[in-house]
Scaffold this active site. Structure first.
Site, PDB file in Angstrom:
ATOM      1  N   ASN A  17     -59.912  16.532   3.187  1.00 59.23           N
ATOM      2  CA  ASN A  17     -59.192  15.598   4.060  1.00 59.23           C
ATOM      3  C   ASN A  17     -59.913  14.255   3.951  1.00 59.23           C
ATOM      4  O   ASN A  17     -60.991  14.089   4.506  1.00 59.23           O
ATOM      5  CB  ASN A  17     -59.225  16.139   5.499  1.00 59.23           C
ATOM      6  CG  ASN A  17     -58.698  15.139   6.513  1.00 59.23           C
ATOM      7  OD1 ASN A  17     -58.069  14.143   6.146  1.00 59.23           O
ATOM      8  ND2 ASN A  17     -58.953  15.394   7.790  1.00 59.23           N
ATOM      9  N   LYS A  51     -59.098  11.540   5.246  1.00 67.03           N
ATOM     10  CA  LYS A  51     -58.906  10.732   6.457  1.00 67.03           C
ATOM     11  C   LYS A  51     -58.476   9.304   6.063  1.00 67.03           C
ATOM     12  O   LYS A  51     -57.799   9.137   5.061  1.00 67.03           O
ATOM     13  CB  LYS A  51     -60.172  10.747   7.311  1.00 67.03           C
ATOM     14  CG  LYS A  51     -60.702  12.159   7.541  1.00 67.03           C
ATOM     15  CD  LYS A  51     -61.704  12.234   8.631  1.00 67.03           C
ATOM     16  CE  LYS A  51     -62.262  13.634   8.709  1.00 67.03           C
ATOM     17  NZ  LYS A  51     -63.072  13.867   9.890  1.00 67.03           N
ATOM     18  N   HIS A  85     -54.656  17.810  13.537  1.00 62.19           N
ATOM     19  CA  HIS A  85     -56.093  17.563  13.393  1.00 62.19           C
ATOM     20  C   HIS A  85     -56.632  17.035  14.718  1.00 62.19           C
ATOM     21  O   HIS A  85     -55.942  16.292  15.427  1.00 62.19           O
ATOM     22  CB  HIS A  85     -56.340  16.560  12.264  1.00 62.19           C
ATOM     23  CG  HIS A  85     -57.788  16.444  11.908  1.00 62.19           C
ATOM     24  ND1 HIS A  85     -58.681  15.715  12.668  1.00 62.19           N
ATOM     25  CD2 HIS A  85     -58.504  16.981  10.891  1.00 62.19           C
ATOM     26  CE1 HIS A  85     -59.890  15.814  12.121  1.00 62.19           C
ATOM     27  NE2 HIS A  85     -59.810  16.582  11.035  1.00 62.19           N
ATOM     28  N   GLU A 142     -58.562  14.748  15.412  1.00 64.93           N
ATOM     29  CA  GLU A 142     -58.558  13.280  15.537  1.00 64.93           C
ATOM     30  C   GLU A 142     -57.167  12.774  15.929  1.00 64.93           C
ATOM     31  O   GLU A 142     -57.037  11.774  16.622  1.00 64.93           O
ATOM     32  CB  GLU A 142     -59.060  12.650  14.222  1.00 64.93           C
ATOM     33  CG  GLU A 142     -60.580  12.823  14.091  1.00 64.93           C
ATOM     34  CD  GLU A 142     -61.105  12.842  12.674  1.00 64.93           C
ATOM     35  OE1 GLU A 142     -60.384  12.475  11.738  1.00 64.93           O
ATOM     36  OE2 GLU A 142     -62.275  13.257  12.513  1.00 64.93           O
ATOM     37  N   GLU A 183     -61.456  24.243  13.389  1.00 67.94           N
ATOM     38  CA  GLU A 183     -62.420  23.155  13.291  1.00 67.94           C
ATOM     39  C   GLU A 183     -62.985  22.858  14.677  1.00 67.94           C
ATOM     40  O   GLU A 183     -62.334  22.166  15.482  1.00 67.94           O
ATOM     41  CB  GLU A 183     -61.753  21.896  12.759  1.00 67.94           C
ATOM     42  CG  GLU A 183     -61.121  22.063  11.398  1.00 67.94           C
ATOM     43  CD  GLU A 183     -60.985  20.726  10.674  1.00 67.94           C
ATOM     44  OE1 GLU A 183     -61.569  20.593   9.607  1.00 67.94           O
ATOM     45  OE2 GLU A 183     -60.319  19.827  11.213  1.00 67.94           O
ATOM     46  N   GLY A 204     -67.832  15.966  11.338  1.00 68.85           N
ATOM     47  CA  GLY A 204     -68.531  14.718  11.021  1.00 68.85           C
ATOM     48  C   GLY A 204     -69.889  14.562  11.676  1.00 68.85           C
ATOM     49  O   GLY A 204     -70.456  13.471  11.675  1.00 68.85           O
ATOM     50  N   SER A 263     -68.267  19.823   9.043  1.00 66.69           N
ATOM     51  CA  SER A 263     -69.562  19.622   8.385  1.00 66.69           C
ATOM     52  C   SER A 263     -69.857  20.645   7.287  1.00 66.69           C
ATOM     53  O   SER A 263     -71.004  21.067   7.105  1.00 66.69           O
ATOM     54  CB  SER A 263     -70.693  19.592   9.420  1.00 66.69           C
ATOM     55  OG  SER A 263     -70.540  18.471  10.276  1.00 66.69           O
TER      56      SER A 263
END
Ligand code: PEP
Length: 259
Positions: free
Chosen positions: A17, A19, A104, A106, A174, A180, A219
């Site tokens: 991904n 992003k 996702h 985010e 996730e 991250g 990660s």
């Protein structure tokens, strides 16, 4: 539904991904990955790169004749219409995508996306002929409160449409606090959550749920990929930061190359 479905062999998927990263020049990373994949042993997994929508068409061309599939990171639930700035699943398909990530964390955090919206996006993905990668995961506060499994089960039941099948749908677990951050759950924790996801999928979808891919994301890097990918019910990875560089992403894919 048949809660006793036998465990089938599941081909893993390692998905990158990107992003909101990447310009036209980033096609060199895809070319580099293709070269590494052509030279190295054949991985026992499918490989997918999800760049920003602006690069789907370019990277699809670059990926022609390689082992790399191209996907996208989000879609609107409608096929077309007055939705300025949005992109439909049909447009992504037309540009060359075969998969789309939906839900996702985010998007859930930055755009307030709800389970119901994620479910509608997954259905839109299927309507357009795309595989939906449906993301779920608990926040750190939810984890600290001991609510991980409750959150996961609730997101699964809210975000997954009734008609999900193993061919049309991939789950990505996730943990939000691992994305991250360089932090990952222990293998034992990943095993516990993935087992709970599998049980929920089998309960709801029977044999289809037993065959659905469940990716771990958060990660993942070359140094921890082999351990994480060896956890039962982990059928691949969704990779953010480490998918941007061909060498790092190949290092993760290497967890699926024998010898
Ligand atoms: C992600 O955002 O899907 C992700 C897993 O990010 P990272 O690998 O950078 O933690």
């Amino acid at each position: 539904m048949a809660a006793t479905a036998k465990a089938p062999r599941i081909k893993a998927l390692v998905a990158g991904n990107w992003k909101m990263n990447g310009l036209k020049a980033s096609k060199k990373e895809l070319a580099g990955l293709a070269r590494r994949l052509a030279k190295g042993g054949r991985p026992a997994c499918d490989v997918l790169v999800c760049p920003p929508a602006t690069l789907v068409s370019l990277l699809k061309d670059e990926a022609r004749g390689t082992r790399i599939a191209i996907g996208a990171q989000d879609c609107h639930a409608a096929a077309s219409g007055a939705h300025t700035g949005d992109i439909s699943a049909e447009m992504l398909k037309d540009a060359g995508a075969g998969f789309v990530i939906v839900g996702h964390s985010e998007r859930r955090a930055d755009h307030g996306e709800t389970d119901a919206q994620v479910r509608a996006k997954a259905e839109a993905a299927w309507r357009a002929g795309l595989v939906a990668i449906v993301c779920i995961g608990e926040t750190e506060a939810q984890r600290d409160a001991g609510e991980t499994l409750k959150v996961i089960r609730s997101q699964l039941s809210g975000s997954l449409p009734k008609a999900a099948t193993a061919k049309t749908t991939v789950i990505a677990y996730e943990p939000v606090w691992a994305i991250g951050t360089g932090r990952t759950p222990t293998s034992a924790d990943v095993a516990k959550v993935h087992a709970a996801i599998r049980a929920a999928l089998v309960k709801r979808y029977g044999a289809e749920g037993a065959a659905m891919r469940i990716l771990y994301g958060g990660s993942v890097k070359p140094s921890n990929a082999a351990e994480l990918m060896a956890v039962p019910n982990v059928n691949g990875a969704l990779v953010g930061g480490a998918s941007l560089k061909a060498e790092d992403f190949y290092g993760i894919i290497s967890a699926y190359i024998k010898g």
